[in-house]
Design a protein around this motif. Structure first.
Motif, PDB file in Angstrom:
ATOM      1  N   ASP A 158       0.944  -1.246  -0.119  1.00 55.60           N
ATOM      2  CA  ASP A 158      -0.021  -0.042   0.042  1.00 55.60           C
ATOM      3  C   ASP A 158       0.905   1.237   0.112  1.00 55.60           C
ATOM      4  O   ASP A 158       0.613   2.032  -0.839  1.00 55.60           O
ATOM      5  N   GLN A 207       1.159   4.395  -2.670  1.00 57.68           N
ATOM      6  CA  GLN A 207       0.922   5.598  -2.610  1.00 57.68           C
ATOM      7  C   GLN A 207       2.051   6.435  -2.661  1.00 57.68           C
ATOM      8  O   GLN A 207       1.946   7.606  -3.431  1.00 57.68           O
ATOM      9  N   THR A 225       2.286   6.878  -6.863  1.00 55.16           N
ATOM     10  CA  THR A 225       1.313   7.853  -7.376  1.00 55.16           C
ATOM     11  C   THR A 225       1.610   9.180  -6.858  1.00 55.16           C
ATOM     12  O   THR A 225       1.451  10.240  -7.741  1.00 55.16           O
ATOM     13  N   SER A 226       1.989   9.312  -5.640  1.00 56.64           N
ATOM     14  CA  SER A 226       2.232  10.764  -5.285  1.00 56.64           C
ATOM     15  C   SER A 226       3.491  11.294  -6.056  1.00 56.64           C
ATOM     16  O   SER A 226       3.534  12.598  -6.494  1.00 56.64           O
TER      17      SER A 226
END
Length: 99
Positions: free
Chosen positions: A22, A26, A29-30
């Motif tokens: 996860d 994250q 993507t960030s």
């Protein structure tokens, strides 16, 4: 003074591996959504360098999370295989004793 035994369970390792997956998602993507340019003269070069550094660091961290999660999944799988092998050996031993 109190003492206790530490028990590491398969479900605990699976949750850890899933959490790192996860985090990897994250961070990946960030860091990919960070802006790559700004208009501010000399300051823009400094800001762009900082953003590129953050993008590289975030990508590297995400990669390390993936490796860590993969290693945990591999250890869990190896444990299951070892457990299955041990069970088979005990079953064979039981059959030999019952003969």
């Amino acid at each position: 003074m109190m003492t206790a035994d530490l028990t590491i369970t398969e479900s605990m390792l699976t949750r850890m591996a899933n959490k790192f997956e996860d985090i990897q998602d994250q961070v990946g993507t960030s860091s990919a959504s960070l802006p790559i340019s700004v208009d501010a003269g000399v300051a823009s070069s400094i800001i762009i360098d900082l953003m590129e550094t953050l993008d590289y660091s975030g990508t590297e961290f995400a990669s390390q999370c993936t490796h860590f999660a993969d290693n945990l999944h591999s250890l869990i799988s190896q444990h299951k295989e070892s457990d299955k092998e041990a069970t088979l050996q005990f079953q064979k031993l039981k059959e030999q004793i019952n003969l």
